[in-house]
Design a protein around this motif. Sequence first.
Motif, PDB file in Angstrom:
ATOM      1  N   GLY A 291       0.781  -1.071  -0.018  1.00  0.00           N
ATOM      2  CA  GLY A 291      -0.016  -0.054  -0.059  1.00  0.00           C
ATOM      3  C   GLY A 291       0.927   1.215  -0.014  1.00  0.00           C
TER       4      GLY A 291
ATOM      5  N   TYR B  35       0.501   4.433  -2.630  1.00  0.00           N
ATOM      6  CA  TYR B  35       0.145   5.652  -2.132  1.00  0.00           C
ATOM      7  C   TYR B  35       0.812   6.812  -2.449  1.00  0.00           C
TER       8      TYR B  35
ATOM      9  N   PHE C 268      -4.168  -4.091  -7.337  1.00  0.00           N
ATOM     10  CA  PHE C 268      -4.282  -4.050  -5.854  1.00  0.00           C
ATOM     11  C   PHE C 268      -5.699  -4.864  -5.691  1.00  0.00           C
TER      12      PHE C 268
ATOM     13  N   SER D 227      -9.826  -0.589   0.483  1.00  0.00           N
ATOM     14  CA  SER D 227      -8.531  -0.285   0.496  1.00  0.00           C
ATOM     15  C   SER D 227      -7.842   0.042  -1.097  1.00  0.00           C
ATOM     16  N   CYS D 228      -8.580  -0.636  -2.046  1.00  0.00           N
ATOM     17  CA  CYS D 228      -7.817  -0.459  -3.447  1.00  0.00           C
ATOM     18  C   CYS D 228      -7.957   1.268  -3.811  1.00  0.00           C
TER      19      CYS D 228
ATOM     20  N   PRO E  70      -4.761   3.127  -0.410  1.00  0.00           N
ATOM     21  CA  PRO E  70      -4.033   1.821  -0.018  1.00  0.00           C
ATOM     22  C   PRO E  70      -3.555   2.135   1.701  1.00  0.00           C
TER      23      PRO E  70
END
Length: 581
Positions: A163, A167, A180, A448-449, A452
């Motif tokens: 992640g 990000y 992801f 969360s994709c 991240p």
Amino acid sequence: GDTMQPAAVSGEPGFEPLVVLELASDIKEEAVVWLLSRIRDPQQNGGDGDSFLSMAECQHIIKHELDTLRAREETHVPGYPQAKLYPGKSIIRRLQSKRILIQMFPLHHKEELKRLSFSWYQKVRLSLQPLDSIRHYYGEGQALYFGFLEYFTFALVPMALIGVPYYLFDWEDYDKYVIFAVFNLVWCTVILELWKRRSASLAYQWGTLSRKQAFEEPRPGFHGVLGFNPVTGREEPLYSNAKRQLRIYLVSLPFVLLCLYLSLYVMMVYFLLEGWVLSIHDENPTFWTGVLLFIPSVAYAVVIEAMNLIYRYAAEFLTEWENHRLESSYQNHLVLKVLVYNFFNCFASLFYIAFVMQDMVLLRQSLATLLITSQILNQFMEAFLPYWLQRRRNKKMVRKVQGRRVLEDKALPLAEQVRLEADMSTYLGTFDDYLELFLLFGYVSLFSCVYPLAAVLVVLNNITEVYSDAFKMCHVFKRPFADPAANIGVWQLAFEAMSVIAVVTNCALIGMSPQVRAYFPHSETQLILWTVAVEHGLLALKFILTFLIPDVPKHIQIKLARIEFESLEALKKKVCLFVLG
């Protein structure tokens, strides 16, 4: 009530009290005499199981004995004509409901607690938790929760590591999100399957894996018309299933739906506010309007937490009122009510933003705000508040106990230790802790994709969670009664349901990304069909994975089969001897 009746202190050398019953301060003498005579009935003459059983097990057995004390010929508690009894009624339950018995709780063992808290959270080096010691002191249910918390934290590390670069480098590029999201899907399934194996090996180690589910007694709060139980041949309250179903479908269900409607209403108010604030900011952007932009979502997150809390009490009240006969079905109904509402309350706005408004930037911002606000609130409610209350209580207590003598390391006389612990907060079980992990798992697996960093935040939260939970267990709460468990029960199902929903949302997010849309410039229908097909394929893959990874590791399966075989052989021998003899 200050009368901690020292009646059970038999004065034998080496007598070590395990469980305390706090009775009302103005309790009638005859009630005490009667209760003691019932507790000391000859059926309890078991030997001392000290070396063989862990302290938690001894306390569990005592609790079971007390819970199964049932009235015989008595019509009421001696000295209390209003406290009615009938044959088969749980005595302890009646005493509690009439406030004659204020509370019962197991005592902490000072030395063992000191050792446990040192190896658990006082050393600042990163180490695994001493699950065996936790299990020895608190029982399997508790130890499995901490095992799950630790496992979940480790399982999130790969997501957090992937992640961070996402990000930092690919903020607006959705191309990478597709990868992801796919990783997300496989990860959810694999960690839940591997947890089953981990939990099976822990339960095997602790001897609860092949524990036969004991015949469940009716739960203490269960009431009904006295009848005859054909299974046990005993008199016990009976309550018709039809009545219970009516209560569930005509009262509980409409209530839950009403709460869901309210939750939607609050969400719409939040979107209106969000729109209003944005319009102010666009007209005349200053530093303050920039701050104002965050207010609606922070306020919404706080309101969500508050609504969840209030709903939780209502759900408990309703489930109690539904009058379930067994503790397990009570728990299942309660978990179902609370999960549906909490899931809806926490994630409805995110689903709305993602699939109705289709605004990815707002989705990212909302997810971040919700996650961070709820974590800050949780840390405050879970770590800071209990610690502060405990400090205040201890100070008061010290003044009461011994005019300013140092409390900390000196061994308190038994009576004082009992008083001190009676004033500690009661631990309400692992329900809330699992619920929190369930919601965090949702934030990570569903969206969360798009954000991240979610996994990173959850890892940080879990690390502090281990420490704050450990501290609370050791110093803030009364010691809870152990609950022997072979797995995390209904929560395993809850997490698996969440991972199925995650497959669907991640597929939809992938289908909505501009890169994928570019492949289907003309036909929306084709895009939807493809997305659904891929999602079905992934779900199939998920179920295949579930079958391929066995729930119980091979070597443990062999050991269990061996035990089964040996007990059958022993039985054969016994039968042979009996026939020959």
